[in-house]
Design an enzyme around this catalytic site. Structure first.
Site, mmCIF file in Angstrom:
data_model
loop_
_atom_site.group_PDB
_atom_site.id
_atom_site.type_symbol
_atom_site.label_atom_id
_atom_site.label_comp_id
_atom_site.label_asym_id
_atom_site.label_seq_id
_atom_site.Cartn_x
_atom_site.Cartn_y
_atom_site.Cartn_z
ATOM 1 N N HIS A 52 0.824 -1.218 0.000
ATOM 2 C CA HIS A 52 0.000 0.000 0.000
ATOM 3 C C HIS A 52 0.861 1.273 0.000
ATOM 4 C CE1 HIS A 52 -3.001 2.990 0.949
ATOM 5 N NE2 HIS A 52 -2.482 3.177 2.153
ATOM 6 N N GLU A 80 0.483 6.219 12.346
ATOM 7 C CA GLU A 80 -0.846 5.734 12.680
ATOM 8 C C GLU A 80 -0.834 4.257 13.074
ATOM 9 O OE1 GLU A 80 -3.404 7.486 13.093
ATOM 10 O OE2 GLU A 80 -5.022 6.021 13.183
ATOM 11 N N ASP A 81 -0.163 3.461 12.291
ATOM 12 C CA ASP A 81 -0.324 2.016 12.433
ATOM 13 C C ASP A 81 0.866 1.268 13.024
ATOM 14 O OD1 ASP A 81 -2.816 2.306 11.335
ATOM 15 O OD2 ASP A 81 -2.190 1.784 9.293
ATOM 16 N N ASP A 263 -22.573 15.361 -25.989
ATOM 17 C CA ASP A 263 -21.178 15.152 -26.382
ATOM 18 C C ASP A 263 -20.542 14.051 -25.563
ATOM 19 O OD1 ASP A 263 -21.486 16.760 -24.276
ATOM 20 O OD2 ASP A 263 -20.141 18.345 -24.945
HETATM 21 MN MN MN Z 1 -2.888 4.649 3.789
#
Ligand code: MN
Length: 744
Positions: A52, A80-81, A263
């Site tokens: 990721h 964060e993780d 269009d």
């Molecule tokens: Mn992410």
């Protein structure tokens, strides 16, 4: 080799391609650091987590952002993780990278009680961050893009939630930042989850026609390229079908089918400098017919997001309109990557004229406006600015009411409460009385005047209201309050529509027919159908189209036969040999005001298909639409090509032809009595042909006493012509009487 390492190396190649003297050791360290921090974590897809951040870094590199941004993208989920902290990152990769990662983390952490609140706040945080360091937003958008690309592994709930947020916050921001390419992809991915059915429908329809599309795109592209070569203009021409969400929105907001979208195709001509843009424009307008009012000069007046191009819509020989965008390579970069193109130029190119801070005027303004307004007000003004298809107005109490663009006081009233709408007797905008159909503008204060004695909404309001909410509420009112009136209005509309279609009320209400008819229109009784037409739940055109289909199926409408007969007589003027007794189908072929004759149908509404805009003289075919009347296409229109017609719609394709000669003509019917003999009908046909009158129906009956009665419907310019015809008929051997039989 390890696919993950391979992915990293591709990233490194991409970044070094636009970064002179890239410190590859530092980049690699960021990758290994993120990899070890995320070690053991898996994506929902089951793959190692590191793919990721690698993918996000790849998108960031596609945008051409600086190395710090790429590194921050690799590390964007670390705080964060994982156990990593701001200090850790700052120590290894420097303060700026750590700040970027923290900025992204802050945006990720935003959690709110209600959806509305969450979105407002999310938006605000985004904009704050953007003003602080726009790279944070660019990384965050890249993060979201990859998450949307891999959304299939999430729960349906999460898919919807994220897609909605993407559609409402990320895509508009991408748009505002001028990043068209990302915006399109975000929109299409979101739509895929928000309206899977609608999305699939468009995708499938486009896929079914992809060969036609490609042929058309290639043909136009070649023609433009050739002309440019002839003119000695160096350029590149691209053609494409517009992206799914933009088609979806047009179909939805303009209530059109894919065929009717004006269009669908867009071409791009990219040249070296601005004067050439205008040269190209001249050539394009010389090659194709420009559509009035569609030319826009965004070079002279760039859009607020820095977008520049010339836009024009033209129609080619094929009768298919398409848009042409003309721009320089620099403008193209800006159009695709928006604000990110700034870095591209700053880094890669020697030309320093571009990407100066002045281009980001609006970001600066944003910062300024931030200082003297509270957060909510700030977001409100921004929302107003960003969502151009909405309008924000105020109640006298200062509450914000959000309406679709073009909304009127009626929409406003119903959005407050249905009772307010139903009791409205007047409306004020900024303190002044206005008409109900006055479009509202951002920031206006709207006041609704109500009265207990109000008569309720009028049917016209349905046409004025822009929002579905208002229209639904108005329909509800009519449904509930005015059943008798609805039935009466509905019945009148229905009967008139039925007459137009050449059918009689008695025919469809016949005992053996009515149950089929009601089943087909899906109403329990005729009154229910009338009521529904009356309050606008359905339309008389829809009902009549269905009824006609059903009558055809039941064999109650001999339209086909009559059309066949009319065709034979009018075209070859040879009457089929011993014709079986056949009634004249009244009004089988009539002139309509459009100059089109629809064979076998009454004087029905005719519209010309926008895809091919037929003109008199073109070979044409008709398609009975579900909505209203017959849509006339050129016989060579791709949308009418026999191989593209759906088998289940075979009976909706009808023969149509142009009204010939000088109009107007008048329809008249004659009844001829004669002694029956061989060759009588042939003589009649020959006489009519010699008189050059148009015969729209002809039927012969043999009488028991050796006589024949022949009924015919003719079109004549005037009485003189009619008298000539009658004389000619009278001169045929054995004819003893020719009478006019109008109205029979
Ligand atoms: Mn992410």
């Amino acid at each position: 080799m390890d696919p993950i390492l391979e992915q990293y190396q591709a990233l490194e190649r991409k970044v070094s391609a636009y970064t002179p003297n890239l410190d590859t050791k530092r980049l690699f360290e960021a990758f290994t650091y993120a990899d070890s921090e995320h070690h053991g974590q898996l994506r929902k897809s089951g793959e190692p987590y590191i793919i990721h951040p690698l993918a996000v870094a790849d998108i960031v590199a596609d945008l051409g952002l600086d190395v710090d941004s790429v590194i921050a993208a690799l590390l964007h989920d670390c705080i964060e993780d994982t156990d990593a902290t701001h200090q850790d990152i700052a120590k290894r990769f420097g303060e700026p990278v750590a700040d970027l990662v923290e900025g992204v983390t802050k945006l990720t952490r935003v959690q709110y009680v209600t959806k509305e609140e969450e979105q407002m706040e999310n938006l605000r945080k985004m904009l704050m961050a953007m003003a602080h360091d726009i790279r944070v937003i660019l990384i965050k958008i890249s993060d979201r893009l990859h998450n949307m690309r891999t959304m299939e592994y999430q729960s349906p709930m999460k898919q919807r939630e994220k897609s909605l947020e993407t559609m409402e916050i990320y895509a508009p921001i991408a748009h505002r930042l001028g990043m068209q390419k990302l915006k399109w992809e975000l929109e299409d991915l979101s739509l895929h989850y928000l309206d899977p059915v609608g999305y699939k429908e468009i995708e499938e329809e486009l896929a079914a026609r992809s060969s036609t599309h490609e042929e058309f795109l290639a043909a136009i592209q070649t023609r433009i390229q050739k002309r440019m070569d002839d003119e000695g203009i160096r350029c590149k021409v691209y053609g494409r079908v517009k992206h799914t969400y933009s088609i979806y929105r047009k179909m939805y907001t303009q209530n059109k089918t894919l065929d009717e979208i004006f269009d669908l195709y867009a071409f791009r001509v990219i040249v070296d400098d601005i004067p050439e843009c205008y040269n190209v424009l001249g050539c394009i307008h010389d090659m194709f017919k420009p559509v009035l009012g569609r030319f826009k000069d965004y070079i002279g007046t760039p859009k607020p997001n820095m977008y520049q191009s010339l836009h024009t819509t033209v129609i080619g020989r094929e009768g298919i309109p398409f848009e042409v965008q003309i721009r320089t390579w620099q403008m193209h970069q800006t159009a695709e990557y928006g604000v990110a193109a700034h870095w591209k130029y700053k880094q890669g190119m020697a030309n320093k004229e571009l990407g100066t801070e002045a281009d980001f005027e609006w970001v600066r303004k944003l910062l300024e406006s931030q200082q003297d307004t509270d957060a909510e007000e700030f977001v409100r003004t921004l929302k107003v600015d960003m969502f151009a298809d909405e309008v924000f107005v105020f109640t006298p109490n200062g509450d914000v009411i959000n309406l679709p663009a073009g909304a009127t006081p009626i929409d406003f009233a119903y959005s407050i409460h249905s009772a307010v709408g139903n009791h409205m007797v007047g409306a004020k905008v900024n303190g002044r009385m206005v008409q109900y159909d006055t479009p509202l503008h951002n920031g206006q204060i709207v006041e609704v005047i109500t009265s207990k004695n109000a008569k309720g909404p009028s049917r016209d309001w349905l046409k004025i209201a822009k929002s579905n909410e208002a229209r639904n509420k108005i329909r509800q009112w009519f449904k509930k309050e005015k059943r008798e009136e609805n039935i009466a209005t509905g019945r009148a509309q229905f009967e008139s529509e039925l007459r137009h279609a050449g059918m009689k009320l008695e025919a469809i209400t016949a005992e053996e027919v009515l149950p089929h008819i009601l089943h087909k229109v899906r109403f329990g009784t005729l009154d229910e159908m009338y009521a529904s037409i009356g309050y606008g739940g359905t339309t008389s055109a829809k009902c009549v189209t269905r009824i006609r289909d059903e009558m055809l199926r039941l064999g109650r409408l001999q339209a086909e036969k009559a059309a066949q007969a009319a065709k034979t007589t009018s075209e070859s003027t040879i009457f089929p040999g011993n014709a079986a007794p056949q009634p004249i189908l009244k009004g089988s072929n009539k002139h309509s005001d459009s100059g089109i004759i629809v064979e076998g149908l009454g004087n029905c509404a005719v519209k010309f298909a926008k895809c091919c805009s037929p003109v008199p003289g073109d070979a044409v075919v008709g398609f009975i639409t579900r909505g209203y009347g017959v849509s006339v296409h050129r016989a060579d229109c791709p949308n009418a090509a026999p191989e593209r017609r759906k088998p289940e719609e075979a009976d909706r394709w009808v023969k149509v032809s142009w009204v010939e000669g000088s109009l107007p003509c008048y329809k008249t019917s004659l009844e001829l009595s004669a002694k029956d003999r061989d060759g009588l009908t042939l003589d009649i046909a020959t006489a009519l042909s010699a008189a050059k009158v148009k015969v729209t129906a002809l039927a012969a009956r043999s009488m028991p006493d050796g006589y024949a009665v022949i009924n015919m419907v003719l079109e004549v310019k005037d009485k003189t012509e009619l008298n000539t015809v009658i004389n000619k008929l009278n001169n045929i051997q054995g004819v003893y009487q020719v009478l006019r039989t109008n109205g029979k």
